[in-house]
Write an enzyme that holds these catalytic residues in place. Structure first.
Site, PDB file in Angstrom:
ATOM      1  N   SER A 137       0.890  -1.157   0.091  1.00 23.66           N
ATOM      2  CA  SER A 137       0.085  -0.042  -0.029  1.00 23.66           C
ATOM      3  C   SER A 137       0.813   1.362   0.062  1.00 23.66           C
ATOM      4  CB  SER A 137      -0.855   0.099   1.049  1.00 23.66           C
ATOM      5  OG  SER A 137      -1.465   1.174   1.618  1.00 23.66           O
ATOM      6  N   TYR A 163      -2.625  -0.377  10.511  1.00 25.48           N
ATOM      7  CA  TYR A 163      -2.971  -1.197   9.028  1.00 25.48           C
ATOM      8  C   TYR A 163      -1.436  -0.964   8.350  1.00 25.48           C
ATOM      9  CZ  TYR A 163      -4.030  -1.291   4.205  1.00 25.48           C
ATOM     10  OH  TYR A 163      -3.829  -1.596   2.915  1.00 25.48           O
ATOM     11  N   LYS A 167       1.410  -3.371   6.801  1.00 23.72           N
ATOM     12  CA  LYS A 167       2.008  -3.641   5.269  1.00 23.72           C
ATOM     13  C   LYS A 167       3.558  -3.193   5.356  1.00 23.72           C
ATOM     14  CE  LYS A 167      -1.779  -4.481   3.083  1.00 23.72           C
ATOM     15  NZ  LYS A 167      -2.015  -5.876   2.482  1.00 23.72           N
TER      16      LYS A 167
END
Lengths: 352, 352
Positions: A137, A163, A167
């Site tokens: 991301s 989050y 990643k």
């Protein structure tokens, strides 16, 4: 690479999800055999346990998709699947992905995204599957960065949410593992996927209140929600609302097919931005959506949301050069395709 | 905090290890009840499955130590232990810790250290154990840094090995979890532990070829290895060999007792360097060890080792101020105590 009757078999984890389902369509249309693994935490299942999105993918393509409704934390289930299948490559999309929720339940996010991925990688190693395409991301670039973001920019500093950290951590982990194991690993840094398949049969289908702008806007347009909340209008952007590099999910799906071709060259480790190189603000998106849908989108300005940044904008030129891939679909098409999906399926996927 | 007959029960994961066993002695002597969990991957076990180091700890203290020979990847075993015990605090030391090996087998390191820790944390949450002391490392400061290292310095950039990354990732994970769950979490950034207990009954007991300087030197002194390999003499230090902030393991053990007291104040999140504020080069250590042991230590200069940095040196003043803790044992004592352990136990722990 291993094949079944000469056709390569690709595992797509999270293949019942929004990006997953569109990517599976693209892969099937390009002649790949695809197996989907999905725990359906964020997907609607039919009474037979199969994700509705996967059923729609079969309808669109006229092909069948073996479906494993298991969780990456279920090591036994995972091993059973690897015993039954013979994958040439894994496209690893499965992830908890709501920025806001990740701040409320970090342990769940870390356990699901990190432990789940480590289970998957361990299984790939055990079964000799050495090709991986990972859904990373743009969040890995963190809060303070130069624009547009280039793959060589530093990552991992000032990431504003758990989050994003999952990643970033996974990118680091896969780099270390690639170096030692000599696998082919392509990490794709997604910018903001929007849009839907032309058929109107699959699209983004958030469970509960949408966290992303586009599905929320679409639900306002269809009358499911009274108004859009715009989080912050004092960002350093042209109109003060957050700007994002929105990319049509069909372009993103095509990026995965391009990456699969690259993998066959024994490419080693590669990292690519998948974006358009253009950003639009929230208010620009709202205006474009009003035009595409013919509906008025009411909105109110709310305080900034924890974990958000002002602008995300990627430089997609490396993917253009090395993958021969470029996003081709513009803002109008993104909005029209979302509106088709939303108006044909006001309740999203429903269990049949 | 929960107690057993008024005595707090502390879980020490990795309690059969070098730092673990010394910390358990210190805790027992301060009146705590201690339970040890250790998978004994790096420990010698007796025929009854109990780690020899734990048996020696019982001998030294005259107290008994419940021992669980389980792995943090064994969720069922972990749950069984939590059902049987009632911990007031977890001191989480269990970790694969060899810098060099972590470069050769990153997947094993990530799976063991990250997944294992996430399993432990999930279990703590399930059973309402809300106090955690975590064994972090000076490695989190990375390669380029100001000296001495201060807790507020940036972390996570230019970490040269997968082991260090597991520690950095876990710090980030625990920070996020602490924020949401409101736990008390103290992260202790260890510098380089050396030395041994005064009894000569426990000490550092590497399996196979030692990766750390001190046990290697001790094995040369005792005649088990022909010569010491000094990795690099072109570092930017006073004699070109790597400099480290060596801390006596008994001081380190005392740091954990100080941290436990701090935890009782409901301290929230705290991070402390545990070091001395003084660094010694490899050659200085060798000279001191020759003096303490009366043996000549032959050495040869070898190329730098991947993942090593020139100098590690911590500022321990925050721990002094907030924990009332200070390292008190000097280089001479460190060497004498290692030599006592090594000469009394030329083969280290042996299965009885």
């Amino acid at each position: 690479m291993p094949t079944i009757d000469g056709v390569e078999s690709i595992l797509v984890t999270g293949g019942a999800g929004y990006i997953g389902s569109h990517t599976v369509v693209e892969l099937l249309e390009k002649g790949y055999h695809v197996v989907v693994l999905d725990n359906c935490i964020n997907a609607v299942k039919g009474p037979d346990g199969i994700a509705e999105s996967v059923r729609k993918v079969e309808e669109i393509t006229g092909k069948s998709v073996p479906f494993y409704g298991i969780d990456l934390l279920d090591v036994d289930g995972l091993r059973k699947m690897f015993l039954e299948c013979n994958f040439s490559c894994v496209i690893h999309m499965a992830s908890l992905k709501a920025v806001g929720k990740s701040q409320e339940m970090p342990l769940t996010y870390y356990h699901n995204n990190l432990t789940g991925s480590l289970n998957l990688i361990s299984m790939m190693k055990e079964f000799g599957v050495t090709n991986l395409i990972f859904s990373s991301s743009a969040t890995v670039y963190g809060e303070r960065h130069e624009l547009p973001m280039v793959e060589t920019h530093p990552t991992g500093q000032n990431i504003t949410n758990s989050y994003g950290r999952t990643k970033y951590f996974l990118e680091q982990i896969f780099k270390d593992i690639q170096k030692v194991e000599g696998w082919n690993v392509i990490m794709l840094r997604y910018f903001n996927p929007v849009g839907a398949h032309k058929s109107g049969k699959i699209g983004e289908n958030p469970i509960g209140v949408p966290e992303n702008l586009m599905p929320y806007t679409a639900q306002v347009a269809i009358g499911k929600r009274p108004e859009l909340r715009v989080f912050g209008n004092d960002y350093d952007t042209k109109d003060g609302t957050g700007a994002r590099d929105y990319i049509h999910v069909l372009d993103l799906a095509a990026g995965h097919v391009a990456a699969l071709k690259k993998i066959k060259e024994n490419c080693g480790l590669k990292i690519y931005n998948l974006g358009t190189g253009v950003s639009y603000t929230v208010l620009e998106m709202v205006a474009a959506f009003e035009k595409a849908s013919g509906k008025e989108i009411k909105y109110k300005i709310c305080p900034r949301r924890s974990g958000d940044v002002d602008t995300l904008l990627g430089d997609p030129s490396l993917a253009a050069k090395e993958l021969g891939w470029k996003a081709t679909r513009g803002l109008k098409e993104m909005c029209e395709d979302v509106w088709r999906w939303q108006s044909k399926n006001p309740e999203g996927f429903t269990s049949q």
